[in-house]
Design a protein around this motif. Structure first.
Motif, PDB file in Angstrom:
ATOM      1  N   ARG A 137       0.842  -1.201   0.000  1.00  0.00           N
ATOM      2  CA  ARG A 137       0.000   0.000   0.000  1.00  0.00           C
ATOM      3  C   ARG A 137       0.877   1.251   0.000  1.00  0.00           C
ATOM      4  O   ARG A 137       1.882   1.322   0.699  1.00  0.00           O
ATOM      5  N   SER A 138       0.493   2.244  -0.801  1.00  0.00           N
ATOM      6  CA  SER A 138       1.158   3.550  -0.799  1.00  0.00           C
ATOM      7  C   SER A 138       0.262   4.545  -0.063  1.00  0.00           C
ATOM      8  O   SER A 138      -0.887   4.749  -0.446  1.00  0.00           O
ATOM      9  N   MET A 139       0.791   5.141   1.012  1.00  0.00           N
ATOM     10  CA  MET A 139       0.046   6.124   1.798  1.00  0.00           C
ATOM     11  C   MET A 139       0.779   7.462   1.673  1.00  0.00           C
ATOM     12  O   MET A 139       1.885   7.620   2.196  1.00  0.00           O
ATOM     13  N   LEU A 140       0.154   8.402   0.981  1.00  0.00           N
ATOM     14  CA  LEU A 140       0.809   9.652   0.623  1.00  0.00           C
ATOM     15  C   LEU A 140       0.057  10.853   1.170  1.00  0.00           C
ATOM     16  O   LEU A 140      -1.184  10.885   1.172  1.00  0.00           O
ATOM     17  N   ASN A 141       0.806  11.842   1.626  1.00  0.00           N
ATOM     18  CA  ASN A 141       0.237  13.137   1.959  1.00  0.00           C
ATOM     19  C   ASN A 141       0.305  14.035   0.727  1.00  0.00           C
ATOM     20  O   ASN A 141       1.243  13.951  -0.076  1.00  0.00           O
ATOM     21  N   ILE A 142      -0.687  14.894   0.579  1.00  0.00           N
ATOM     22  CA  ILE A 142      -0.739  15.822  -0.546  1.00  0.00           C
ATOM     23  C   ILE A 142      -0.372  17.211  -0.037  1.00  0.00           C
ATOM     24  O   ILE A 142      -0.977  17.707   0.918  1.00  0.00           O
ATOM     25  N   TYR A 143       0.623  17.824  -0.692  1.00  0.00           N
ATOM     26  CA  TYR A 143       1.121  19.125  -0.261  1.00  0.00           C
ATOM     27  C   TYR A 143       0.997  20.151  -1.383  1.00  0.00           C
ATOM     28  O   TYR A 143       1.053  19.818  -2.576  1.00  0.00           O
ATOM     29  N   SER A 144       0.852  21.399  -0.972  1.00  0.00           N
ATOM     30  CA  SER A 144       0.992  22.543  -1.870  1.00  0.00           C
ATOM     31  C   SER A 144       1.825  23.573  -1.125  1.00  0.00           C
ATOM     32  O   SER A 144       1.423  24.045  -0.053  1.00  0.00           O
ATOM     33  N   ASP A 145       3.005  23.902  -1.674  1.00  0.00           N
ATOM     34  CA  ASP A 145       3.943  24.806  -0.984  1.00  0.00           C
ATOM     35  C   ASP A 145       4.210  24.332   0.450  1.00  0.00           C
ATOM     36  O   ASP A 145       4.205  25.118   1.396  1.00  0.00           O
ATOM     37  N   LYS A 146       4.414  23.035   0.600  1.00  0.00           N
ATOM     38  CA  LYS A 146       4.727  22.375   1.867  1.00  0.00           C
ATOM     39  C   LYS A 146       3.596  22.428   2.896  1.00  0.00           C
ATOM     40  O   LYS A 146       3.778  22.073   4.056  1.00  0.00           O
ATOM     41  N   LEU A 147       2.410  22.879   2.460  1.00  0.00           N
ATOM     42  CA  LEU A 147       1.229  22.852   3.317  1.00  0.00           C
ATOM     43  C   LEU A 147       0.444  21.575   3.023  1.00  0.00           C
ATOM     44  O   LEU A 147       0.046  21.334   1.883  1.00  0.00           O
ATOM     45  N   ARG A 148       0.239  20.763   4.059  1.00  0.00           N
ATOM     46  CA  ARG A 148      -0.488  19.517   3.864  1.00  0.00           C
ATOM     47  C   ARG A 148      -1.972  19.794   3.670  1.00  0.00           C
ATOM     48  O   ARG A 148      -2.622  20.404   4.521  1.00  0.00           O
ATOM     49  N   LEU A 149      -2.509  19.311   2.531  1.00  0.00           N
ATOM     50  CA  LEU A 149      -3.900  19.585   2.195  1.00  0.00           C
ATOM     51  C   LEU A 149      -4.760  18.333   2.097  1.00  0.00           C
ATOM     52  O   LEU A 149      -5.977  18.439   1.955  1.00  0.00           O
ATOM     53  N   GLY A 150      -4.146  17.167   2.168  1.00  0.00           N
ATOM     54  CA  GLY A 150      -4.952  15.956   2.046  1.00  0.00           C
ATOM     55  C   GLY A 150      -4.090  14.722   2.005  1.00  0.00           C
ATOM     56  O   GLY A 150      -2.910  14.739   2.361  1.00  0.00           O
ATOM     57  N   GLN A 151      -4.684  13.628   1.552  1.00  0.00           N
ATOM     58  CA  GLN A 151      -3.977  12.362   1.488  1.00  0.00           C
ATOM     59  C   GLN A 151      -4.490  11.522   0.326  1.00  0.00           C
ATOM     60  O   GLN A 151      -5.605  11.715  -0.160  1.00  0.00           O
ATOM     61  N   LEU A 152      -3.640  10.586  -0.096  1.00  0.00           N
ATOM     62  CA  LEU A 152      -4.001   9.635  -1.143  1.00  0.00           C
ATOM     63  C   LEU A 152      -3.468   8.266  -0.735  1.00  0.00           C
ATOM     64  O   LEU A 152      -2.300   8.131  -0.372  1.00  0.00           O
ATOM     65  N   ILE A 153      -4.333   7.267  -0.778  1.00  0.00           N
ATOM     66  CA  ILE A 153      -3.961   5.890  -0.469  1.00  0.00           C
ATOM     67  C   ILE A 153      -4.200   5.050  -1.712  1.00  0.00           C
ATOM     68  O   ILE A 153      -5.296   5.071  -2.287  1.00  0.00           O
ATOM     69  N   VAL A 154      -3.166   4.322  -2.141  1.00  0.00           N
ATOM     70  CA  VAL A 154      -3.255   3.482  -3.332  1.00  0.00           C
ATOM     71  C   VAL A 154      -2.959   2.041  -2.923  1.00  0.00           C
ATOM     72  O   VAL A 154      -1.936   1.774  -2.289  1.00  0.00           O
ATOM     73  N   THR A 172       3.167  17.019  -9.533  1.00  0.00           N
ATOM     74  CA  THR A 172       2.156  17.150 -10.570  1.00  0.00           C
ATOM     75  C   THR A 172       2.248  18.487 -11.274  1.00  0.00           C
ATOM     76  O   THR A 172       2.803  19.455 -10.745  1.00  0.00           O
ATOM     77  N   LEU A 173       1.666  18.537 -12.459  1.00  0.00           N
ATOM     78  CA  LEU A 173       1.667  19.754 -13.258  1.00  0.00           C
ATOM     79  C   LEU A 173       0.960  20.901 -12.551  1.00  0.00           C
ATOM     80  O   LEU A 173       1.344  22.066 -12.688  1.00  0.00           O
ATOM     81  N   ILE A 174      -0.076  20.590 -11.775  1.00  0.00           N
ATOM     82  CA  ILE A 174      -0.893  21.637 -11.155  1.00  0.00           C
ATOM     83  C   ILE A 174      -0.351  22.090  -9.804  1.00  0.00           C
ATOM     84  O   ILE A 174      -1.029  22.805  -9.070  1.00  0.00           O
ATOM     85  N   GLY A 175       0.873  21.680  -9.459  1.00  0.00           N
ATOM     86  CA  GLY A 175       1.529  22.235  -8.281  1.00  0.00           C
ATOM     87  C   GLY A 175       1.459  21.423  -7.011  1.00  0.00           C
ATOM     88  O   GLY A 175       2.083  21.783  -6.009  1.00  0.00           O
ATOM     89  N   TYR A 176       0.730  20.313  -7.018  1.00  0.00           N
ATOM     90  CA  TYR A 176       0.678  19.464  -5.834  1.00  0.00           C
ATOM     91  C   TYR A 176       1.848  18.488  -5.841  1.00  0.00           C
ATOM     92  O   TYR A 176       2.267  18.003  -6.891  1.00  0.00           O
ATOM     93  N   SER A 177       2.373  18.196  -4.665  1.00  0.00           N
ATOM     94  CA  SER A 177       3.366  17.136  -4.506  1.00  0.00           C
ATOM     95  C   SER A 177       2.823  16.127  -3.511  1.00  0.00           C
ATOM     96  O   SER A 177       2.003  16.470  -2.642  1.00  0.00           O
ATOM     97  N   LEU A 178       3.282  14.885  -3.625  1.00  0.00           N
ATOM     98  CA  LEU A 178       2.795  13.809  -2.769  1.00  0.00           C
ATOM     99  C   LEU A 178       3.986  13.048  -2.214  1.00  0.00           C
ATOM    100  O   LEU A 178       4.929  12.728  -2.946  1.00  0.00           O
ATOM    101  N   SER A 179       3.935  12.760  -0.922  1.00  0.00           N
ATOM    102  CA  SER A 179       4.991  11.963  -0.305  1.00  0.00           C
ATOM    103  C   SER A 179       4.493  11.412   1.024  1.00  0.00           C
ATOM    104  O   SER A 179       3.603  12.003   1.661  1.00  0.00           O
TER     105      SER A 179
END
Length: 250
Positions: free
Chosen positions: A51-68, A237-244
């Motif tokens: 399982r991949s458990m990722l936080n979603i960031y924009s300018d190092k601000l955590r805005l959400g999560q994604l689990i794959v 991502t192209l729209i500025g979000y990063s995930l880690s």
């Protein structure tokens, strides 16, 4: 209500379209795939079932999560990527963020041919609104459904080509020329997926990864690092979000 209906619809429609186009590029029978190591990266996902458990960031601000979650189904004959998560979106004019939730499944056979793609997006403010797209590639149609908490429902089908995309955007009052819709004859042809061995800097050192890059007409849509166990460990991502995950830096 109208704004969220439009926003959610566009998000799920274009994600669904992108998933279908990515599938066309990833099919093992394609000559392009035999020339690239992308197939190896995809197989890693289902080989280790991690399982991949990722936080979603924009300018190092955590805005959400994604689990794959990759799974092998149907006694080894099927492959399924299940995903779920949430994201805080900034509402234009209001200055506030609203959290949306999503879950979905990408169902394939063992040769990675897509049989079904489903994505559901839910909002709760000020009332619950559920948007859903279901794609069955053999039908070449995206089935869209919008449900409100009061029981109201909208349904619409869109063909998976330029005509369907333009129809969807025009229906919600958006000029299709404002968005990068590929011409019908090149739909899918402009998307390429490349993979190469790479490294990722993490706290305490570096890790070996596979860097998967998705490009469309010369623009990088997604850069994704996958580790040796098939886990997604970083993405831009192209729209500025990063995930880690928590173990790496955004």
């Amino acid at each position: 209500m109208l704004y969220r209906s439009v926003a959610v619809f566009i998000v799920i429609f274009w994600l669904a379209m992108t998933a279908l186009l990515v599938h066309q590029e990833l099919r093992p029978g394609d000559s392009a795939l035999r020339e690239l190591p992308a197939a190896h990266v995809v197989k890693l996902l289902f080989m280790h079932h991690e399982r991949s458990m990722l936080n979603i960031y924009s300018d190092k601000l955590r805005l959400g999560q994604l689990i794959v979650e990759p799974n092998v189904t149907d006694n080894g004959q099927g492959r399924e990527l299940a995903f779920r998560g949430d994201l805080q979106l900034l509402i234009p004019g209001g200055g506030k963020r609203e959290r949306i939730y999503w879950d979905g499944k990408l169902q394939m056979d063992k040769l990675l041919t897509v049989n079904r793609f489903q994505l559901t997006v839910i909002t709760h403010t000020p009332t619950e609104l559920t948007s859903e797209v279901v794609i069955i590639p053999s039908e070449n149609v995206a089935h869209y459904q919008l449900r409100g908490s009061n029981g109201a429902m909208e349904r619409q089908d869109y063909s998976l080509d330029e005509r369907g995309a333009r129809s969807a955007l025009e229906q919600v009052g958006i000029d299709p020329t404002l968005l990068p819709i590929a011409k019908k004859q090149s739909l899918g042809a402009g998307i390429s997926i490349k993979a190469r061995q790479s490294t990722l800097t993490v706290p305490g050192g570096q890790m070996d990864t596979y860097l998967v890059t998705v490009e469309a007409n010369g623009q990088t849509l997604l850069e994704c690092h996958v580790d040796q166990l098939g886990r997604i460990v970083h993405a831009n991502t192209l729209i500025g979000y990063s995930l880690s995950p928590d173990a790496t830096t955004p």
